[in-house]
Design an enzyme around this catalytic site. Sequence first.
Site, PDB file in Angstrom:
ATOM      1  N   GLY A   1     -16.892   6.331 -20.012  1.00  0.00           N
ATOM      2  CA  GLY A   1     -17.833   6.904 -19.050  1.00  0.00           C
ATOM      3  C   GLY A   1     -18.855   5.854 -18.651  1.00  0.00           C
ATOM      4  O   GLY A   1     -19.196   4.961 -19.437  1.00  0.00           O
TER       5      GLY A   1
ATOM      6  N   SER B   1     -14.045   9.538 -29.533  1.00  0.00           N
ATOM      7  CA  SER B   1     -13.327   8.262 -29.697  1.00  0.00           C
ATOM      8  C   SER B   1     -13.422   7.720 -31.123  1.00  0.00           C
ATOM      9  O   SER B   1     -13.016   6.582 -31.389  1.00  0.00           O
ATOM     10  CB  SER B   1     -13.897   7.222 -28.717  1.00  0.00           C
ATOM     11  OG  SER B   1     -15.254   6.934 -29.030  1.00  0.00           O
TER      12      SER B   1
ATOM     13  N   ARG C   1     -11.029  16.559  -7.491  1.00  0.00           N
ATOM     14  CA  ARG C   1     -11.167  16.250  -6.067  1.00  0.00           C
ATOM     15  C   ARG C   1      -9.806  16.145  -5.380  1.00  0.00           C
ATOM     16  O   ARG C   1      -9.668  16.471  -4.217  1.00  0.00           O
ATOM     17  CB  ARG C   1     -11.962  14.944  -5.899  1.00  0.00           C
ATOM     18  CG  ARG C   1     -13.434  15.142  -6.218  1.00  0.00           C
ATOM     19  CD  ARG C   1     -14.196  13.863  -6.216  1.00  0.00           C
ATOM     20  NE  ARG C   1     -13.727  12.952  -7.246  1.00  0.00           N
ATOM     21  CZ  ARG C   1     -14.354  11.843  -7.614  1.00  0.00           C
ATOM     22  NH1 ARG C   1     -15.468  11.498  -7.003  1.00  0.00           N
ATOM     23  NH2 ARG C   1     -13.882  11.089  -8.569  1.00  0.00           N
TER      24      ARG C   1
ATOM     25  N   HIS D   1     -20.443  14.161 -30.655  1.00  0.00           N
ATOM     26  CA  HIS D   1     -19.827  13.189 -29.733  1.00  0.00           C
ATOM     27  C   HIS D   1     -18.918  12.206 -30.490  1.00  0.00           C
ATOM     28  O   HIS D   1     -19.185  10.999 -30.533  1.00  0.00           O
ATOM     29  CB  HIS D   1     -20.919  12.429 -28.961  1.00  0.00           C
ATOM     30  CG  HIS D   1     -20.418  11.833 -27.672  1.00  0.00           C
ATOM     31  ND1 HIS D   1     -21.186  11.729 -26.533  1.00  0.00           N
ATOM     32  CD2 HIS D   1     -19.217  11.296 -27.334  1.00  0.00           C
ATOM     33  CE1 HIS D   1     -20.492  11.161 -25.568  1.00  0.00           C
ATOM     34  NE2 HIS D   1     -19.280  10.888 -26.030  1.00  0.00           N
ATOM     35  N   ILE D   2     -17.844  12.767 -31.051  1.00  0.00           N
ATOM     36  CA  ILE D   2     -16.950  11.942 -31.877  1.00  0.00           C
ATOM     37  C   ILE D   2     -15.557  11.796 -31.273  1.00  0.00           C
ATOM     38  O   ILE D   2     -14.593  11.484 -31.975  1.00  0.00           O
ATOM     39  CB  ILE D   2     -16.845  12.502 -33.324  1.00  0.00           C
ATOM     40  CG1 ILE D   2     -16.515  14.007 -33.303  1.00  0.00           C
ATOM     41  CG2 ILE D   2     -18.123  12.228 -34.101  1.00  0.00           C
ATOM     42  CD1 ILE D   2     -16.214  14.596 -34.665  1.00  0.00           C
TER      43      ILE D   2
ATOM     44  N   GLY E   1      -7.801  13.809 -15.331  1.00  0.00           N
ATOM     45  CA  GLY E   1      -7.708  12.338 -15.337  1.00  0.00           C
ATOM     46  C   GLY E   1      -6.919  11.893 -16.550  1.00  0.00           C
ATOM     47  O   GLY E   1      -6.061  12.628 -17.057  1.00  0.00           O
ATOM     48  N   ARG E   2      -7.242  10.691 -17.054  1.00  0.00           N
ATOM     49  CA  ARG E   2      -6.509  10.149 -18.209  1.00  0.00           C
ATOM     50  C   ARG E   2      -6.614  11.099 -19.398  1.00  0.00           C
ATOM     51  O   ARG E   2      -5.609  11.465 -20.013  1.00  0.00           O
ATOM     52  CB  ARG E   2      -7.092   8.781 -18.596  1.00  0.00           C
ATOM     53  CG  ARG E   2      -6.822   7.676 -17.596  1.00  0.00           C
ATOM     54  CD  ARG E   2      -7.590   6.425 -17.945  1.00  0.00           C
ATOM     55  NE  ARG E   2      -9.001   6.598 -17.693  1.00  0.00           N
ATOM     56  CZ  ARG E   2      -9.700   5.955 -16.747  1.00  0.00           C
ATOM     57  NH1 ARG E   2      -9.091   5.067 -15.989  1.00  0.00           N
ATOM     58  NH2 ARG E   2     -10.981   6.175 -16.572  1.00  0.00           N
TER      59      ARG E   2
ATOM     60  N   SER F   1     -15.460  13.341 -15.136  1.00  0.00           N
ATOM     61  CA  SER F   1     -16.576  12.421 -15.295  1.00  0.00           C
ATOM     62  C   SER F   1     -17.869  13.107 -14.827  1.00  0.00           C
ATOM     63  O   SER F   1     -17.827  14.054 -14.042  1.00  0.00           O
ATOM     64  CB  SER F   1     -16.307  11.135 -14.507  1.00  0.00           C
ATOM     65  OG  SER F   1     -15.585  11.425 -13.335  1.00  0.00           O
TER      66      SER F   1
END
Length: 327
Positions: free
Chosen positions: A85, A295, A185, A292-293, A162-163, A216
């Site tokens: 991000g 990754s 979008r 927020h883990i 997305g990915r 995002s």
Amino acid sequence: MQAAEKIMKTFVTRRIPQEGMEILSTAGVCEVSLWDSDEPIPRSELLKRVQGAHGLLCMLSDKIDVEVLDATGPNLKVISTLSAGFDHLALSEIKKRGIRVGYTPDVLTDATAELTVALLLATARRLPEGVEEVKKSVSPSCLSSLAVWGLSGSTVGIIGLGRIGMAIARRLMPFGVKKILYSGRTAKTQAAEVNGEFVPLDTLVPESDFIVVSCSLTPETQGLCDKAFFSKMKNTAVFVNSSRGAVVNQEDLYEALSSGQIAAAGLDVTTPEPLPTNHPLLTLKNCVVLPHIGSATYSTRGVMSALAARNLLGGLQGTDMPSELTI
Ligand code: NDP
Ligand code: DGY
């Protein structure tokens, strides 16, 4: 003496896995100064430490805005963020100043999708509540009091295919999901792999049993999940967010969860991070909050660190960066 003069200054805003530090320290290209902590650098320190830097290696918790750019000064050639991000970067100002940007997409997609599915299952199947029940007493009544709607035969709505959204969809299909809806979008050709149907948000929200946010954070998605959004969800539906906290209006989410408007929510991301320990969302049994883990696997963080270091070196040397943000 001449070679020493060519050495460029780099500031790294937090401890990063050794893979990246090794690349930086052995390249012979830059002198590295590090905020030697696992905690985010205080803003006042950031503004001091960046002065004169040619390169910055930063985290998503560092807001790189005009003030930081001005404090850094005209040497700055490259900002390398250890994240996929980039909503924390004032991109138009950065680009206006001719500063290149590196980021770390793709390499964290699997880890983040895995965590999102784990969070969805933990929230939907009420695992934290079940664990607490076991600590109190194992009562046979839990079989009915903790009963829920499962994934099998369900409709899952993904906001942002997305990915990471696509990797989540792939992982959910083997659970017997009946239908995947997605919004964004533009329609995605890769959606065919999971029979994903591109629909407007107004269709996705009321039709989904599970809603996963993986878009995002942009001006259009900020506050997207608000009172009107939650009021259109099924009362039995579960909401999961692993994108950015600011996509959600947390007061409206609290209201939706506490009034029974929606069944449960799982959040890997919040505003702020971490949430204050007395935050109302943390009082709710039907809200599972993680720090927020997405990754946070050893291998992923190591690869991200190496990629961020290589991006930085490319920017300092004016050569290709393995993952340059070009928008
Ligand atoms: P991608 O760029 O591949 O995907 C972003 C998606 O957001 C795209 O599908 C895009 O759709 C969608 N999107 C953009 N605007 C909107 C909109 N207005 N409405 C709906 N969807 C929209 O990025 P990644 O999948 O790699 O990462 C996504 C985000 O996940 C990151 O930006 C980051 O914030 C977060 N993240 C969180 C992590 C964690 O630890 N929890 C780890 C890594 C990332 P379209 O193409 O149609 O515009
Ligand atoms: C990202 O990369 O954007 C995540 O939120 C943290 O790894």
